[in-house]
Write an enzyme that holds these catalytic residues in place. Structure first.
Site, PDB file in Angstrom:
ATOM      1  N   CYS A 161      35.047  40.520  56.533  1.00 54.45           N
ATOM      2  CA  CYS A 161      35.534  40.970  58.009  1.00 54.45           C
ATOM      3  C   CYS A 161      34.406  41.634  58.511  1.00 54.45           C
ATOM      4  CB  CYS A 161      36.958  41.600  57.802  1.00 54.45           C
ATOM      5  SG  CYS A 161      37.433  42.275  59.181  1.00 54.45           S
ATOM      6  N   HIS A 163      44.406  35.891  59.615  1.00 55.79           N
ATOM      7  CA  HIS A 163      43.584  37.262  59.598  1.00 55.79           C
ATOM      8  C   HIS A 163      43.328  37.832  60.783  1.00 55.79           C
ATOM      9  CE1 HIS A 163      39.641  38.981  57.817  1.00 55.79           C
ATOM     10  NE2 HIS A 163      39.416  39.092  59.080  1.00 55.79           N
ATOM     11  N   GLU A 164      43.353  37.405  61.866  1.00 57.63           N
ATOM     12  CA  GLU A 164      43.197  37.760  63.216  1.00 57.63           C
ATOM     13  C   GLU A 164      44.504  38.495  63.490  1.00 57.63           C
ATOM     14  OE1 GLU A 164      40.202  38.735  64.480  1.00 57.63           O
ATOM     15  OE2 GLU A 164      39.303  37.196  62.962  1.00 57.63           O
ATOM     16  N   HIS A 188      44.948  41.739  62.049  1.00 55.73           N
ATOM     17  CA  HIS A 188      44.339  42.867  62.812  1.00 55.73           C
ATOM     18  C   HIS A 188      45.068  43.276  63.989  1.00 55.73           C
ATOM     19  CE1 HIS A 188      40.247  43.148  61.234  1.00 55.73           C
ATOM     20  NE2 HIS A 188      40.047  41.950  61.205  1.00 55.73           N
TER      21      HIS A 188
END
Length: 128
Positions: A51, A93-94, A97
């Site tokens: 990341c 993954h995003e 966030h």
């Protein structure tokens, strides 16, 4: 791929390449606003992630192979898509966030303990 919170923008916006392989840097980008995973395949896939938020740190993360994502485009039009493979991993993954999670949150306590000194150095570097 990048989520708005990674660059100090507190909005639920992400930009991701619709890649089919990790090397697919020519894939078309997509912008997702208010993205959320609304379905997950029972099949999972273990893959090493890294990341931009924590440079130099990598770890194996298990995620669903396929997901269904509900989001809006930049014009506010709602969409629902089924995606799988590398693109699904990137989007998960995003979205993490956007939800305040990092890939290291998926690592075992032992793995995180081993990474603690390196994470501390990264934090100190960017705190100054």
């Amino acid at each position: 791929a990048l989520a708005a919170p990674q660059v100090g923008i507190e909005k639920r916006i992400l930009v991701a390449l619709q890649m089919t392989t990790p090397e697919d840097n020519e894939a078309d980008p997509i912008v997702m606003v208010n993205a959320e995973v609304v379905g997950r395949s029972p099949e999972t896939w273990l893959y090493e992630e890294g990341c931009l938020s924590i440079p130099g740190i990598r770890g194996d993360v298990t995620r669903p192979e396929g997901i269904t994502v509900r989001y809006q485009d930049v014009d506010g039009t709602p969409h629902m898509i089924d995606i799988d493979g590398m693109f699904a991993r990137v989007v998960q993954h995003e979205i993490d966030h956007l939800d305040g999670k990092l890939f290291i949150d998926y690592l075992s306590m032992g793995e995180r303990t081993l990474l603690k000194p390196r994470l501390k150095k990264i934090a100190e570097k960017y705190a100054s």
